[in-house]
Design a protein around this motif. Structure first.
Motif, PDB file in Angstrom:
ATOM      1  N   ASP A 114       0.817  -1.214   0.000  1.00 50.40           N
ATOM      2  CA  ASP A 114       0.000   0.000   0.000  1.00 50.40           C
ATOM      3  C   ASP A 114       0.852   1.267   0.000  1.00 50.40           C
ATOM      4  O   ASP A 114       0.480   2.266  -0.604  1.00 50.40           O
ATOM      5  N   LYS A 115       1.996   1.214   0.648  1.00 48.98           N
ATOM      6  CA  LYS A 115       2.889   2.377   0.712  1.00 48.98           C
ATOM      7  C   LYS A 115       3.533   2.677  -0.643  1.00 48.98           C
ATOM      8  O   LYS A 115       3.959   3.792  -0.898  1.00 48.98           O
ATOM      9  N   SER A 160      -3.855   3.903   2.419  1.00 43.14           N
ATOM     10  CA  SER A 160      -4.375   4.683   1.299  1.00 43.14           C
ATOM     11  C   SER A 160      -5.899   4.662   1.271  1.00 43.14           C
ATOM     12  O   SER A 160      -6.550   3.765   1.809  1.00 43.14           O
TER      13      SER A 160
END
Length: 112
Positions: free
Chosen positions: A58-59, A100
């Motif tokens: 996700d990062k 996110s």
């Protein structure tokens, strides 16, 4: 298939693997999550492994992470013990600070 989680971890450590490459990422992570027996182990280790990967990805690539989150969305099709374990991981994803919008929304919609 009993060593599928171990083999997936080995692939993640391979020098040619990178979480930054969406195709390689999907290949390893989705292959594991599509392998029914190890992914749905009664102890929930497959779900936790997937959630850990989702939060790491996700990062880097929220769209891929959101797509992977949907693999936990099917929890209603399983017996109550597995439903609880899958929902715990969706809740963990949803509550992770800085997750996110895309991934948060998939987790939130899955839980509602």
């Amino acid at each position: 298939t009993d060593d599928a989680l171990e083999r997936a971890n080995e692939l993640l450590e391979h020098p040619d693997f990178s979480l930054k490459n969406p195709n390689k990422c999907r290949s390893v992570v989705l292959s594991f999550a599509s392998n029914m027996k190890p992914f749905h182990k009664p102890d929930g280790s497959g779900y936790k492994w997937l959630a850990d990967r989702i939060l790491a990805i996700d990062k880097i690539n929220p769209q891929v992470a959101a797509k992977l989150t949907s693999k936990l969305s099917s929890f209603r099709r399983f017996e109550s013990a597995r439903q609880i374990l899958m929902k715990e991981q969706l809740q963990r994803i949803k509550e992770t600070e800085g997750v996110s919008k895309d991934t948060f929304e998939i987790a939130m919609r899955s839980l509602s």
